[in-house]
Motif scaffolding. Structure first.
Motif, PDB file in Angstrom:
ATOM      1  N   GLN A 185       0.843  -1.195   0.000  1.00 46.53           N
ATOM      2  CA  GLN A 185       0.000   0.000   0.000  1.00 46.53           C
ATOM      3  C   GLN A 185       0.883   1.252   0.000  1.00 46.53           C
ATOM      4  O   GLN A 185       0.626   2.218  -0.716  1.00 46.53           O
ATOM      5  N   GLU A 186       1.937   1.156   0.782  1.00 42.55           N
ATOM      6  CA  GLU A 186       2.863   2.283   0.904  1.00 42.55           C
ATOM      7  C   GLU A 186       3.496   2.661  -0.453  1.00 42.55           C
ATOM      8  O   GLU A 186       3.556   3.836  -0.824  1.00 42.55           O
ATOM      9  N   GLY A 187       3.946   1.637  -1.191  1.00 37.25           N
ATOM     10  CA  GLY A 187       4.567   1.876  -2.498  1.00 37.25           C
ATOM     11  C   GLY A 187       3.577   2.494  -3.478  1.00 37.25           C
ATOM     12  O   GLY A 187       3.923   3.388  -4.258  1.00 37.25           O
ATOM     13  N   ILE A 188       2.338   2.017  -3.417  1.00 34.24           N
ATOM     14  CA  ILE A 188       1.301   2.534  -4.319  1.00 34.24           C
ATOM     15  C   ILE A 188       1.010   3.992  -3.995  1.00 34.24           C
ATOM     16  O   ILE A 188       0.964   4.849  -4.887  1.00 34.24           O
ATOM     17  N   LEU A 189       0.854   4.294  -2.706  1.00 37.43           N
ATOM     18  CA  LEU A 189       0.521   5.676  -2.319  1.00 37.43           C
ATOM     19  C   LEU A 189       1.674   6.627  -2.656  1.00 37.43           C
ATOM     20  O   LEU A 189       1.451   7.760  -3.071  1.00 37.43           O
ATOM     21  N   LEU A 223      -7.695   0.456  -0.043  1.00 44.05           N
ATOM     22  CA  LEU A 223      -6.645   1.004  -0.904  1.00 44.05           C
ATOM     23  C   LEU A 223      -7.198   2.128  -1.785  1.00 44.05           C
ATOM     24  O   LEU A 223      -6.623   3.212  -1.875  1.00 44.05           O
ATOM     25  N   ILE A 224      -8.324   1.871  -2.429  1.00 41.66           N
ATOM     26  CA  ILE A 224      -8.823   2.861  -3.393  1.00 41.66           C
ATOM     27  C   ILE A 224      -9.250   4.137  -2.660  1.00 41.66           C
ATOM     28  O   ILE A 224      -9.062   5.250  -3.177  1.00 41.66           O
ATOM     29  N   LYS A 225      -9.763   3.976  -1.442  1.00 49.24           N
ATOM     30  CA  LYS A 225     -10.116   5.181  -0.669  1.00 49.24           C
ATOM     31  C   LYS A 225      -8.862   5.984  -0.334  1.00 49.24           C
ATOM     32  O   LYS A 225      -8.851   7.211  -0.430  1.00 49.24           O
ATOM     33  N   ALA A 229      -7.819   9.765  -1.641  1.00 46.59           N
ATOM     34  CA  ALA A 229      -7.598  10.837  -0.656  1.00 46.59           C
ATOM     35  C   ALA A 229      -6.285  11.584  -0.897  1.00 46.59           C
ATOM     36  O   ALA A 229      -6.072  12.662  -0.356  1.00 46.59           O
ATOM     37  N   VAL A 230      -5.403  11.024  -1.718  1.00 49.16           N
ATOM     38  CA  VAL A 230      -4.115  11.687  -1.963  1.00 49.16           C
ATOM     39  C   VAL A 230      -4.334  13.052  -2.595  1.00 49.16           C
ATOM     40  O   VAL A 230      -3.691  14.037  -2.244  1.00 49.16           O
ATOM     41  N   ARG A 235      -9.002  11.949 -10.705  1.00 56.13           N
ATOM     42  CA  ARG A 235      -9.983  10.888 -10.862  1.00 56.13           C
ATOM     43  C   ARG A 235      -9.324   9.531 -10.649  1.00 56.13           C
ATOM     44  O   ARG A 235      -8.231   9.297 -11.169  1.00 56.13           O
ATOM     45  N   VAL A 236     -10.037   8.649  -9.981  1.00 54.52           N
ATOM     46  CA  VAL A 236      -9.508   7.302  -9.767  1.00 54.52           C
ATOM     47  C   VAL A 236     -10.420   6.281 -10.434  1.00 54.52           C
ATOM     48  O   VAL A 236     -11.639   6.289 -10.225  1.00 54.52           O
ATOM     49  N   ARG A 237      -9.833   5.439 -11.280  1.00 51.47           N
ATOM     50  CA  ARG A 237     -10.559   4.338 -11.912  1.00 51.47           C
ATOM     51  C   ARG A 237      -9.898   3.022 -11.529  1.00 51.47           C
ATOM     52  O   ARG A 237      -8.791   3.022 -10.979  1.00 51.47           O
ATOM     53  N   PHE A 238     -10.527   1.924 -11.878  1.00 49.25           N
ATOM     54  CA  PHE A 238      -9.919   0.617 -11.588  1.00 49.25           C
ATOM     55  C   PHE A 238     -10.456  -0.424 -12.560  1.00 49.25           C
ATOM     56  O   PHE A 238     -11.563  -0.305 -13.061  1.00 49.25           O
TER      57      PHE A 238
END
Ligand code: 5AD
Ligand code: SF4
Length: 445
Positions: A185-189, A223-225, A229-230, A235-238
């Motif tokens: 999660q850390e790497g993704i954020l 994760l997506i939340k 929040a960053v 926009r966030v898609r998946f």
């Protein structure tokens, strides 16, 4: 001797061509990051390249055939430039290694999806004339620390997990990409924060089965939340979601987070319970329809799309009719349709491939025609409305027009005025067809 030979040699230039899904596009960007660190530069012209890499797809036979055709052409080029190094990356690597490397000698290196870190080393050997192969799959490799080399744009692909454990009986992915594993999660954020600073306006979280993401306590909903929040202006898609893993928490996250797009790609594959069971999809049509209803209740206005396979072994006219009926019932905004293609190593391979190609094609044609009407009916009420559209760039068909997409992933085309790519404009929709909305920007008061 020119003065140049006293300096370090020019960096070698790499040309990469990518086939297949978004995961492969993201992988090519990872490869770019790895090779950049290895001192390579890149070119968009094959003619200028010292290294040509094809990042391949094995999902259907025609994908493989295209790559074979391409290799023929590249080898013709090799005759005029014998130092050219040619490599195969990605999903075809494992399957075709013996054939391409040993028997046909079409390529110099073959590198599977979990071995990209070895590319610089393999390329160096290839320049010395040594053929190389690295196709082992890993249970842990996620390239968490690699910074992808992204091409310019406002949208970024970000792969959060790799592999798939679902073993749908038609699908070769669990064999070509291996077991499921998630990035930290850390790497993704960290990467999302970099993207925000780099001016990206949209991030698409990718995984073959993205909803089964897990890093300790952090599941995909969490994760997506956290990603959303960053930066609330991104926009966030998946994609892609297996119905089985579409959790209530994820539905709620989409419903309650403004910058998570109201669009879900939720492949059903077939509308026949008998076929779904043979496909090992782990749900039946009743369960799928309940899920759709739950999603629609929680997220009003949500847009849904699907994948459909026509001509799975033993599929009858009744099974096909059931697929048509399910699609009519769900009313998808979009559908991707595929002719079944038998893949070695899969369970379905052993079921034979008994549906003639003409029948597969006829079924797909019927589905596409019906889906076009459904999409048109869904788009029609949008005429006269005003929708926020993220501007992506010039439209494909005309330089005088720009295009962007709505939150619900619909393509909108509008006249080019002085719009900046990356801006969100309010577009008044004037007409629609089944695939595109047409309008013009509201003039700011
Ligand atoms: N034949 C046809 N289509 C396939 N897909 C996956 N494997 C096959 C196959 N063997 C389709 C599925 C999947 C999409 C990415 O490709 O619909 O959702
Ligand atoms: Fe293939 Fe099924 Fe995994 Fe999707 S969920 S990648 S179709 S095995």
């Amino acid at each position: 001797m020119t003065s140049k030979s006293f300096q370090s040699p020019d960096p070698r230039r790499v040309y990469v061509e990518t086939y297949g899904c978004q995961m492969n596009l993201a992988d090519s960007e990872l490869v770019g990051g790895i090779l950049k660190s290895g001192g390579y530069t890149f070119t968009g012209e094959m003619a200028e390249a010292d290294v040509v890499l094809l990042n391949t797809c094995a999902i259907r036979e025609n994908a493989e055939q295209r790559i074979r055709g391409r290799l023929g052409l590249i080898n013709a080029r090799k005759r005029s430039n014998p130092h050219l190094v040619v490599g195969i990356l990605g999903c075809m690597a494992e399957r075709l290694r013996d054939q391409f490397l040993e028997e046909e000698r079409l390529v110099d290196i073959i590198v599977g999806p979990d071995e990209y870190r070895r590319l610089p080393e393999l390329l160096e050997s290839a320049f010395e004339g040594e053929r190389g192969i690295a196709v082992r799959l890993s249970r842990v490799e996620t390239y968490d620390d690699i910074e992808p080399l992204r091409t310019e744009g406002i949208s970024a692909w970000l792969s959060v997990m790799r592999g798939c454990d679902k073993f749908c009986t038609f699908c070769v992915v669990p064999f070509t990409r291996g077991r499921e594993r998630s990035r930290s999660q850390e790497g993704i954020l960290r990467e999302v924060r970099n993207l925000a600073e780099g001016g990206y306006r949209e991030v698409t979280l990718l995984g073959q089965n993205v909803n089964s993401y897990r890093d300790g306590e952090c599941d995909f909903a969490a994760l997506i939340k956290a990603v959303a929040a960053v930066d609330r202006s991104i926009r966030v898609r998946f994609t892609t979601s297996h119905p089985q893993d579409m959790s209530d928490a994820l539905i709620e996250a989409i419903a309650t987070t403004e910058n998570i797009c109201k669009y879900i790609h939720l492949p059903v594959q077939s509308g026949s319970d008998r076929i779904l069971s043979l496909m090992n999809r782990t749900y039946n049509t009743a369960g799928y329809l309940r899920l759709v209803e739950k999603i629609r209740r929680a997220i009003p206005g949500v847009s849904l799309s699907t994948d459909i396979i026509s001509g799975f072994p033993t599929e009858t006219d009744e099974d096909h009719a059931a697929t048509m009926a399910l699609m009519r019932e769900v009313q998808y905004d979009g559908a991707y349709t595929f002719l079944y293609s038998a893949r070695e190593r899969t369970k379905a391979w052993e079921m034979g491939d008994d549906i003639p190609e003409e029948v597969k094609s006829a079924r797909v044609t019927e589905i596409v025609a019906m889906q076009r009407l459904i999409a048109l009916e869904l788009n029609r009420p949008l005429v006269g409305t005003v929708l926020p559209v993220l501007v992506e760039g010039p439209s494909k068909k005309s330089d005088a027009a720009y295009m962007g997409r709505t939150d619900t992933n619909k393509t909108v085309v509008f006249p080019h005025q002085h719009e900046a790519v990356g801006d969100t404009l309010q577009i008044h929709i004037e007409r629609v067809n089944s695939a595109t909305l047409f309008g013009r920007p509201l003039v700011a008061a």
